[in-house]
Design an enzyme around this catalytic site. Structure first.
Site, PDB file in Angstrom:
ATOM      1  N   ARG A  58       0.850  -1.199   0.000  1.00 55.91           N
ATOM      2  CA  ARG A  58       0.000   0.000   0.000  1.00 55.91           C
ATOM      3  C   ARG A  58       0.881   1.241   0.000  1.00 55.91           C
ATOM      4  O   ARG A  58       0.624   2.220  -0.687  1.00 55.91           O
ATOM      5  CB  ARG A  58      -0.966   0.010   1.198  1.00 55.91           C
ATOM      6  CG  ARG A  58      -1.678   1.358   1.345  1.00 55.91           C
ATOM      7  CD  ARG A  58      -2.917   1.360   2.240  1.00 55.91           C
ATOM      8  NE  ARG A  58      -2.806   0.516   3.411  1.00 55.91           N
ATOM      9  CZ  ARG A  58      -2.031   0.767   4.466  1.00 55.91           C
ATOM     10  NH1 ARG A  58      -1.301   1.876   4.524  1.00 55.91           N
ATOM     11  NH2 ARG A  58      -1.987  -0.071   5.479  1.00 55.91           N
ATOM     12  N   TYR A 111     -17.064  16.345 -15.268  1.00 56.31           N
ATOM     13  CA  TYR A 111     -17.359  14.904 -15.374  1.00 56.31           C
ATOM     14  C   TYR A 111     -18.384  14.563 -14.285  1.00 56.31           C
ATOM     15  O   TYR A 111     -18.244  14.991 -13.126  1.00 56.31           O
ATOM     16  CB  TYR A 111     -16.052  14.127 -15.175  1.00 56.31           C
ATOM     17  CG  TYR A 111     -16.249  12.641 -15.100  1.00 56.31           C
ATOM     18  CD1 TYR A 111     -16.571  11.910 -16.233  1.00 56.31           C
ATOM     19  CD2 TYR A 111     -16.129  11.969 -13.896  1.00 56.31           C
ATOM     20  CE1 TYR A 111     -16.773  10.542 -16.164  1.00 56.31           C
ATOM     21  CE2 TYR A 111     -16.318  10.592 -13.818  1.00 56.31           C
ATOM     22  CZ  TYR A 111     -16.643   9.889 -14.957  1.00 56.31           C
ATOM     23  OH  TYR A 111     -16.839   8.543 -14.881  1.00 56.31           O
ATOM     24  N   ASP A 183      -8.156  18.409 -14.716  1.00 55.15           N
ATOM     25  CA  ASP A 183      -8.420  17.027 -15.120  1.00 55.15           C
ATOM     26  C   ASP A 183      -8.017  16.922 -16.588  1.00 55.15           C
ATOM     27  O   ASP A 183      -8.676  17.468 -17.466  1.00 55.15           O
ATOM     28  CB  ASP A 183      -9.908  16.709 -14.905  1.00 55.15           C
ATOM     29  CG  ASP A 183     -10.255  15.254 -15.242  1.00 55.15           C
ATOM     30  OD1 ASP A 183      -9.533  14.649 -16.061  1.00 55.15           O
ATOM     31  OD2 ASP A 183     -11.255  14.752 -14.707  1.00 55.15           O
ATOM     32  N   LYS A 208      -8.764   5.799 -19.305  1.00 51.52           N
ATOM     33  CA  LYS A 208      -9.115   6.281 -20.630  1.00 51.52           C
ATOM     34  C   LYS A 208      -7.892   6.218 -21.556  1.00 51.52           C
ATOM     35  O   LYS A 208      -7.403   5.144 -21.825  1.00 51.52           O
ATOM     36  CB  LYS A 208      -9.721   7.681 -20.506  1.00 51.52           C
ATOM     37  CG  LYS A 208     -10.752   7.816 -19.364  1.00 51.52           C
ATOM     38  CD  LYS A 208     -11.996   6.989 -19.558  1.00 51.52           C
ATOM     39  CE  LYS A 208     -12.893   6.925 -18.322  1.00 51.52           C
ATOM     40  NZ  LYS A 208     -13.202   8.166 -17.642  1.00 51.52           N
TER      41      LYS A 208
HETATM   42  C1  PLP Z   1     -13.696   8.601 -16.403  1.00 51.48           C
HETATM   43  C2  PLP Z   1     -13.366   9.972 -15.916  1.00 51.48           C
HETATM   44  C3  PLP Z   1     -13.119  10.244 -14.555  1.00 51.48           C
HETATM   45  C4  PLP Z   1     -13.281   9.175 -13.485  1.00 51.48           C
HETATM   46  O1  PLP Z   1     -12.349   8.168 -13.603  1.00 51.48           O
HETATM   47  P1  PLP Z   1     -12.599   6.629 -13.184  1.00 51.48           P
HETATM   48  O2  PLP Z   1     -11.342   5.982 -13.587  1.00 51.48           O
HETATM   49  O3  PLP Z   1     -13.810   6.159 -13.920  1.00 51.48           O
HETATM   50  O4  PLP Z   1     -12.836   6.632 -11.712  1.00 51.48           O
HETATM   51  C5  PLP Z   1     -12.757  11.527 -14.208  1.00 51.48           C
HETATM   52  N1  PLP Z   1     -12.658  12.509 -15.117  1.00 51.48           N
HETATM   53  C6  PLP Z   1     -12.905  12.300 -16.426  1.00 51.48           C
HETATM   54  C7  PLP Z   1     -12.789  13.433 -17.386  1.00 51.48           C
HETATM   55  C8  PLP Z   1     -13.266  11.036 -16.866  1.00 51.48           C
HETATM   56  O5  PLP Z   1     -13.528  10.838 -18.164  1.00 51.48           O
END
Ligand code: PLP
Length: 388
Positions: A58, A111, A183, A208
């Site tokens: 961890r 998001y 982000d 992603k």
């Molecule tokens: C998918 C996404 C998230 C969240 O991420 P997870 O891996 O699904 O927890 C946050 N910000 C954006 C822009 C996203 O597309």
């Protein structure tokens, strides 16, 4: 714990760093790819005699360290931290930096999961939030209060591909003594480098584009502020939502090809917008690469290219948009984005169903594409038949 991973040269290009940063050959065997250290605990050489700082997975794991160094290099930061999901990374960031009574400015098209985390979970712990149109610096400035600690920005946004001028908002944040979080999930560090533009922290859903193969859920935080990095790392360990060794390894496998994948995503998306903008069944196309896009000039300034996400409104309303999604064959009907395979979805009924009726509601006739890296000709043929 990082001495076996010599720091890559800052002068190296993104493509080289993607393949080599944090990826030194395994000291025990010479394996050219960091092994999956699928282990919870490490043998100590006498009490407190840790090998390279490893004690318990961890706190730190060599596979995760390799990914974290890779992520830091790709975003031009000094420290990267890898989490079990994008939302786990966001949760760590919010709880590390905010205490009851603090305020955060969030974008009006955040998001959905970020909006839910802040408005439904973090709010219960006494954190205040308000919404700004972050494509308009005046709107962000107007939301800053004496207790504001963070400005949260996403660019491009989901699903309308809005663009925020990161350098301008960084200036607003700096003037107010507030930290700026970006982000960077939709752009990826190959297309956009928020830290270099003045952001304090970059957040990723590595699920992603970074992972890129729709086979792992992960998240990351990257910063070049060492005090902040220490605070975030402390909370990462204290809260425990770390990326497991295999997940870290999968994301790392993805980042090595990020540059070539993004080039193709962008190329294919551009080809697809050429079809959509001239198609009689399409009422409007959202893509920052289009000159008529309101954020185009800012996108040209801060992005290398315009990404693989394209949204469009279908003439004929909600049912017509749903029909397009249902008729697509090569485009897989599904949520998420950023993988090698193309996806299609109806945000109003799928990814954005939970924001219906709120300030984040999206048009009912909207279709969102995550354009993959298949042949553009095949993708175009599929869209043509789906549009009818
Ligand atoms: C998918 C996404 C998230 C969240 O991420 P997870 O891996 O699904 O927890 C946050 N910000 C954006 C822009 C996203 O597309």
């Amino acid at each position: 714990m990082t001495d076996q991973h010599p720091k890559p040269h800052a002068s190296q290009s993104f493509e080289t760093l993607a393949i080599h940063a944090g990826q030194a050959a395994d000291p025990a065997t010479g394996a050219v790819v960091p092994p999956i250290y699928q282990v919870s605990t490490f043998k100590q050489d006498g009490v407190g005699g840790l090998r390279n700082g490893y004690e318990y997975s961890r706190s730190a794991n060599p596979t995760r360290t390799a990914l974290e160094e890779n992520l830091a290099a790709l975003e031009g930061g000094s420290r990267g931290l890898a989490f079990a999901s994008g939302l786990a990374a966001e949760d760590c960031l919010l709880r590390a930096l905010l205490t009851p009574g603090d305020h955060v400015v969030i974008p009006n098209d955040a998001y959905g999961g970020t909006f839910r985390l802040i408005s439904k979970v973090v709010e219960r712990w006494g954190v205040q939030w308000s919404v700004a149109d972050s494509s308009n610096p005046e709107s962000v400035r107007a939301e800053i209060r004496p207790n504001t600690k963070l400005i949260w920005v996403e660019t491009p946004t989901n699903p309308l591909l809005g663009i925020t001028d990161i350098a301008v908002i960084a200036d607003v944040a700096r003037t107010a003594g507030v930290r700026l979080v970006v982000d960077n999930t939709f752009a990826s560090p190959y297309l956009q480098q928020p830290l270099a533009l003045g952001a304090d922290i970059v957040v990723h859903s590595t699920t992603k584009y970074m992972g890129g193969h729709s086979d792992v859920v992960g998240g990351a935080l990257i910063t070049s502020d060492s005090g902040l990095a220490d605070e975030l790392a402390y909370h990462q360990n204290a809260m425990g939502a770390v990326a497991g060794p295999f997940d870290a390894w999968l994301v790392m496998r993805g980042t090595k090809t990020l540059a070539v994948r993004m080039d193709r995503h962008c190329e294919n998306a551009t080809r697809i917008t050429e079809l959509l903008t001239s198609h009689p069944k399409v009422a409007q196309v959202y893509y920052p690469g289009l000159e008529e896009h309101p954020g185009h000039e800012v996108a040209v300034k801060q992005m290398r290219a315009f990404g693989g996400m394209v949204s469009f409104r279908v003439a004929g309303g909600e049912q017509a948009a749903i029909d397009v999604c249902n008729r697509a064959e090569l485009f897989t009907l599904g949520e998420s984005l950023g993988g090698v395979e193309s996806l299609i979805e109806h945000p109003g009924r799928m990814t954005h169903a939970s924001v219906a009726g709120s300030a984040l509601e999206v048009p009912a006739d909207l279709v969102r594409l995550s354009v993959g890296i298949e042949s553009a000709d095949d993708l175009i043929a599929d869209l043509k038949q789906a549009l009818g």
